[in-house]
Design an enzyme around this catalytic site. Structure first.
Site: not given
Ligand code: PGA
Length: 252
Positions: A8, A10, A100, A102, A168, A174, A214
Site C-alpha cells: 500500500n 498510500k 482503511h 486513514e 490493521e 506507521g 509496521s
Molecule cells: P505501515 O502501513 O506498514 O506503514 O504501518 C500499513 C497500512 O497502512 O496499510
C-alpha cells in the site's frame, strides 16, 4: 493458500519515475517466487503506466496483481473527483483496498459507506481488501466484530470468498509499534469465528486473513508462522524496494 503480500503505497511516491523503480525491483524478484501472490496498490494516477510496464517486462506475471487504494460506491455519474470499480477493472486492476483506517479517519468513511463500496467493488468484479482494526485504547474484539458485521452486511456467501480481510490495528500503522504476533493470532481466530457465524465454517476457513501495521523484513515472518495470517499489508516498508523484496524473499 499462497501468502498474499500487498504493497500500500498510500500517496507516494511523488513521481512516476520513482514508482517505476520500485515496481521494476519487485518484478525481478516476483519472477522467481512461487508460493506468494503480490499485489501492488499505487496511487490511481500511476496504475495505468505500471500495469503497462508489467505487461511489457514480464508479459504479465501470474503472481503479481494490481489494486487501487479506494473506489466509489456508484459505477458512473456526476460524482466529481471519484473513481468507479468498473473503471479500475477495465484498467487491469483486480483488487481494491477498502475500509482503511486513514480513509475512516481523514475522509470520514463510515461502516455504511464502506459496506456500499464493498458491494459495488464486488459487483464490478474487483476483490476488496477489507481493513478492520481498533484504535489505541479500544477493545479489539468489539471493534473487529462491529466493523466486520457492518462492512459485510448483505454481502452474499458466493461473493464473500473473494474478500481479503486485513487486520490493521490503528495504533500500529506507521508507528513502528507493530502488533505482537500473539495478539495478531487472536485477531485471526476472532475474524474466522465471526465469519463462521455470519456465513459458514467453510467460508471462514477459506477466507484470506492478513496483517498490516509496521510490517518490515524483520517481523514479517512471525505473522505468517506464529499468527497464522495468510499474508501482509505493507505500507511504509513497501516503498523501500530492498526491504519490500526482502519481505517477499523471506516468505519463500
Ligand atoms: P505501515 O502501513 O506498514 O506503514 O504501518 C500499513 C497500512 O497502512 O496499510
Amino acid at each position: 493458500m499462497k501468502n498474499i503480500i500487498i504493497a500500500n503505497w498510500k500517496m507516494n511516491p511523488r513521481k512516476l519515475f520513482g514508482a517505476r523503480k520500485i515496481l521494476e525491483a519487485v518484478l525481478k524478484v516476483a519472477q522467481n517466487v512461487e508460493n506468494a501472490e503480490i499485489i501492488i496498490c499505487p496511487p490511481f494516477v500511476f496504475l495505468s503506466d505500471l500495469i503497462k510496464l508489467d505487461n511489457f517486462i514480464t508479459l504479465k506475471l501470474d503472481n503479481l496483481f494490481f489494486g487501487a487504494q479506494n473506489c466509489f460506491y456508484e459505477s458512473e455519474g456526476a460524482y466529481t473527483g471519484e473513481i468507479s470499480g468498473a473503471m479500475l477493472k477495465n484498467l487491469g486492476c483486480q483488487y481494491v483496498i477498502l475500509g482503511h483506517s486513514e480513509r475512516r479517519e481523514s475522509f470520514s468513511e463510515t461502516d455504511e459507506v464502506i459496506n456500499k463500496k464493498i458491494k459495488l467493488a464486488l459487483a464490478s468484479s474487483l476483490k476488496p481488501i477489507f481493513c478492520v482494526g481498533e484504535k489505541d485504547g479500544e477493545e479489539m474484539s468489539k471493534i473487529i466484530e462491529q466493523q466486520l458485521k457492518a462492512g459485510l452486511k448483505d454481502v452474499e456467501m458466493a461473493r464473500v470468498k473473494k474478500i481479503i480481510i486485513a487486520y490493521e490495528p490503528v495504533w500500529a500503522i506507521g508507528t513502528g509499534n507493530s502488533c505482537s504476533p500473539e495478539k495478531a493470532m487472536e485477531a485471526t481466530l476472532l475474524i474466522r469465528r465471526i465469519l463462521s457465524q455470519l456465513y459458514e465454517r467453510k467460508i471462514a476457513d477459506g477466507t484470506a486473513i492478513i496483517y498490516g501495521g509496521s510490517v518490515n523484513d524483520k517481523n514479517a515472518g512471525d505473522y505468517i508462522k506464529i499468527s497464522r495470517m495468510n499474508g501482509l499489508l505493507v505500507g511504509g516498508a513497501s516503498l523501500n524496494a530492498k526491504i519490500f523484496t526482502n519481505i517477499i524473499k523471506n516468505l519463500q
